[in-house]
Design a protein around this motif. Structure first.
Motif, PDB file in Angstrom:
ATOM      1  N   CYS A 274       0.857  -1.189   0.000  1.00 16.39           N
ATOM      2  CA  CYS A 274       0.000   0.000   0.000  1.00 16.39           C
ATOM      3  C   CYS A 274       0.897   1.245   0.000  1.00 16.39           C
ATOM      4  O   CYS A 274       1.124   1.868   1.041  1.00 16.39           O
ATOM      5  N   GLU A 275       1.361   1.555  -1.167  1.00 14.42           N
ATOM      6  CA  GLU A 275       2.381   2.607  -1.283  1.00 14.42           C
ATOM      7  C   GLU A 275       1.808   3.996  -1.063  1.00 14.42           C
ATOM      8  O   GLU A 275       2.537   4.950  -0.834  1.00 14.42           O
ATOM      9  N   GLU A 276       0.484   4.132  -1.153  1.00 15.17           N
ATOM     10  CA  GLU A 276      -0.103   5.476  -1.034  1.00 15.17           C
ATOM     11  C   GLU A 276      -0.214   5.956   0.420  1.00 15.17           C
ATOM     12  O   GLU A 276      -0.587   7.099   0.658  1.00 15.17           O
ATOM     13  N   LEU A 277       0.108   5.126   1.378  1.00 14.77           N
ATOM     14  CA  LEU A 277       0.023   5.563   2.782  1.00 14.77           C
ATOM     15  C   LEU A 277       1.061   6.649   3.046  1.00 14.77           C
ATOM     16  O   LEU A 277       2.140   6.643   2.434  1.00 14.77           O
ATOM     17  N   PRO A 278       0.764   7.580   3.957  1.00 17.24           N
ATOM     18  CA  PRO A 278       1.737   8.636   4.260  1.00 17.24           C
ATOM     19  C   PRO A 278       3.073   8.034   4.710  1.00 17.24           C
ATOM     20  O   PRO A 278       3.104   6.982   5.364  1.00 17.24           O
ATOM     21  N   GLU A 279       4.145   8.741   4.382  1.00 12.63           N
ATOM     22  CA  GLU A 279       5.501   8.251   4.648  1.00 12.63           C
ATOM     23  C   GLU A 279       5.699   7.889   6.131  1.00 12.63           C
ATOM     24  O   GLU A 279       6.254   6.837   6.466  1.00 12.63           O
TER      25      GLU A 279
END
Ligand SMILES: Cc1cc2nc3c(=O)[nH]c(=O)nc-3n(C[C@H](O)[C@H](O)[C@H](O)COP(=O)(O)OP(=O)(O)OC[C@H]3O[C@@H](n4cnc5c(N)ncnc54)[C@H](O)[C@@H]3O)c2cc1C
Length: 639
Positions: free
Chosen positions: A439-444
């Motif tokens: 889930c790459e779209e999660l905040p850093e």
């Protein structure tokens, strides 16, 4: 020990393990069995189980950045759900259950899991030895938790019908005692200079308050039998019987603050000044709880666990800051205990029965123990709830902006191909370390917090033996072996329930359960887990089997145990990603300082995606897996 191993386990374990482990994920297809095939029945498989070959290759390729090179074009299944759950452990199954309760029985739910069985760590192992049917727990042992079950977790257990207080009806508590068996400690020659099975020392004995005539007698017996230095024996007696305050002049809180920052091994060595043999005796004592030895457990936690050395320190009984929850005694929690013969796999199976009744037919919470699951019913289009095994989620993303999107797309890898499904909502009930990769779209900041979650690497090994007469002859049903490959060896807890009959006579087949914490003493706890994980992934089943045979032969050999003759089957449940990591005051300064913990940052909801799993509470217990599922479902968007 050196006789040829002819059993089928060897073939299952070694040949399949090495073959599959060397195969790139996209070529795994043919080796993954079809869950709808008539003979598909994972609980009866032996050899390398737990994180079995084939279950982790896609996830590891994602981690290594090679997955998409060979993934090919994803195939759209055209399937659309109200909810997709990633992870079919107790948290994922509970999330499906809670969602269905809120959204109605017709809510369409898909559960994906990368293993060939559902339940995650709650794993069932079955054996047939001669005509006897034997069940073992491949992971989660029991309903138990250091803190009381929450209203939600208790509520679910009750909804499943499990009558926790009735446990005494099913367990033959005095079985082993009545056959003359008791707990022992095994001193191995590599660590203590000689192989010897001796009366065990219970660390809780000997303190001024807890000593009884019986425990005093056992302590004396231990001291006369233990092959440790005479000085170590004197030091041990001193620890038990001559209470001393090692921090005179400090308040109780000041002492606890110091004890939170020093390991128990260092406390024993530097403050109590004991002989190194005493440290060796206690080294592996916390393996079952923390997956590390006393070198990486705080003295404050050792105090909470009742280990010796603190009686003279006048510590007030309230838990100190930074204590691990495992080390905080709670009477109410201690009473809430239930063990099924397959451990909490029975909870997972009762949840599956609720979600997909045809898959595990039957009507009572006890008959589930012997009911055979019908795996072909788990993933049927006619059923509102479906469980798809051997399926690794590889990408979870909103279709559009997270704040406004109406749908989430989930891609998963199965049999060497990638597929897509859509859902109104997703619950990620999988291991937190995986989530940043899928889930790459999660905040850093959240991805960092997720990535910081460790997992405790463990082996839960079940050995089906033809009888336990040799254990009876050496008088041991439970053996602590601090220097050996597995640090504990236990004859199965004798529980008969729902038509399942445990072994009652020494001549009958039984499961011997062995536990190994893959730790590397001397390093920080998290590093120990990293090295331990690598160790478990790279050790062959053959090596594990050799260690198992060697250990059992040395412990029970004097009673006549012959591994080649007496072992009927071995199932090693390998959990490189085992317990959720619990914060440790020696290494996690935030745990002492207070404030937001990484798991709180990690579990924040994101649009239509919520995050569950025991990792979300940094607490390795079934109740937490349930609590986190409930919270995650509550956070999902309703429309
Ligand atoms: C050996 C062992 C013994 C334990 N004993 C006890 C005990 O006696 N009592 C107790 O209360 N607790 C015990 N625990 C802890 C307890 O098992 C857990 O807290 C609880 O079962 C965890 O459930 P979960 O669903 O959160 O995680 P898991 O059971 O780990 O389930 C998560 C699932 O998600 C899957 N997954 C991961 N990534 C993906 C992906 N990308 N796609 C699809 N699936 C994925 C995993 O493979 C796994 O099957 C034990 C744990 C272990 C390891």
């Amino acid at each position: 020990m050196h006789r040829k191993i002819t059993r089928r386990d060897f073939i299952n374990g070694v040949a399949v393990a090495t073959g599959a482990a060397m195969m790139p994920w996209h070529l795994m297809g043919e080796s993954v069995a079809d869950q709808n095939a008539p003979n598909y029945y994972p609980p009866a498989l032996t050899g390398m189980r737990g994180s079995h070959p084939g279950s982790f290759d896609a996830a590891h390729a994602l981690r290594d950045g090679t997955f998409w090179d060979t993934a090919g074009r994803p195939e759209d299944t055209g399937e659309s759900y109200d909810l997709v759950v990633v992870g079919g452990g107790i948290s994922g199954l509970a999330a499906a259950h809670f969602y269905r309760k809120a959204a109605g029985r017709n809510a369409r739910i898909l559960i994906l899991d990368n293993h060939d069985d559902f339940g995650g760590h709650a794993k069932r192992n079955e054996f047939r030895v001669n005509n006897a049917f034997r069940l073992g727990f491949g992971g989660t042992f029991s309903i138990e938790s250091p803190a009381p079950y929450s209203v939600v977790a208790k509520g679910l257990i009750e909804e499943l019908g499990i009558d926790v207080p009735s446990f005494s009806k099913y367990v033959s508590k005095n079985l082993y005692h009545s056959h003359g068996l008791s707990s022992k400690i095994f001193f191995d020659k590599e660590t203590f200079g000689v192989d010897k099975l001796a009366a065990s020392v219970n660390p809780h004995w000997g303190g001024s308050e807890s000593a009884t005539p019986e425990s005093d007698a056992r302590l004396k017996q231990f001291l006369s039998e233990a092959p440790i230095a005479e000085q170590a024996k004197r030091d041990l007696l001193r620890l038990f019987q001559e209470p001393k305050d090692y921090y005179p002049g400090l308040t109780s809180n000041e002492k606890k603050a110091k004890l939170a920052r020093i390991s128990y091994a260092n406390f024993l060595k530097d403050l109590a000044g004991v002989h190194e043999d005493v440290i060796k005796v206690f080294q592996a004592y916390p393996h079952g709880l923390f997956g590390v030895g006393i070198d990486a457990v705080a003295a404050q936690d050792a105090w909470g666990l009742g280990l010796p050395g603190f009686d003279g320190m006048k510590l007030d009984p309230a838990p100190g800051k930074g204590m691990n929850r495992d080390a905080i005694p709670n009477e109410e929690a201690e009473k809430y205990f239930f063990h099924f013969p397959d451990g909490n796999a029975s909870i997972a199976r009762l949840l599956v029965r609720k979600l997909i009744p045809d898959a595990i037919p039957g009507g009572s919470w006890t008959d589930v123990v012997v009911t055979k699951a019908n795996y072909a019913k788990l993933d049927q289009a006619v059923s509102p709830v479906r469980i798809r095994l051997n399926s690794t989620a590889v990408r979870v993303k909103h279709l559009g902006d997270a704040a406004t999107a109406n749908e989430v797309e989930i891609m998963y890898a199965r049999s060497g191909k990638v597929y897509t499904v859509r859902a109104k909502n997703a619950v990620l009930a999988c291991w937190h370390v995986v989530i940043p990769y899928i889930c790459e779209e999660l905040p850093e900041k959240q991805r960092e917090a997720l990535a910081s979650a460790q997992k405790v690497p463990l082996l839960y090994t079940n050995v089906a033996v033809r009888n336990w007469t040799s254990f009876q002859k050496v008088g041991a049903n439970s053996v602590y072996s601090p220097g050996m490959y597995h640090s504990s060896v236990n004859l199965d807890m004798p529980v008969s329930i729902g038509g399942y009959e445990c072994a009652r006579k020494p001549e009958e087949p039984i499961i011997v359960h062995m536990m190994k914490a893959a730790c590397h003493p001397g390093l920080q706890a998290r590093q120990q887990h990293v090295f331990g994980r690598m160790e478990l992934y790279t050790t062959t089943f053959e090596t594990m089997e050799r260690n198992i045979r060697d250990q059992l032969a040395r412990i029970a050999g004097p009673g006549g145990f012959d591994p080649a003759r007496d072992i009927a089957a071995i199932t090693v449940n390998r959990w490189p990603h085992g317990y959720a990591y619990e914060y440790n005051s020696l290494f996690d300064s935030f745990w002492l300082e207070g404030g937001e913990t990484p798991c709180e940052v990690a579990r924040k909801p994101h649009g239509r995606i919520a995050i569950a799993n025991a990792d979300a509470g940094a607490y390795a217990y079934t109740d937490e897996a349930i609590n986190q599922a409930y919270r995650a479902v509550g956070e999902l968007k309703k429309a």
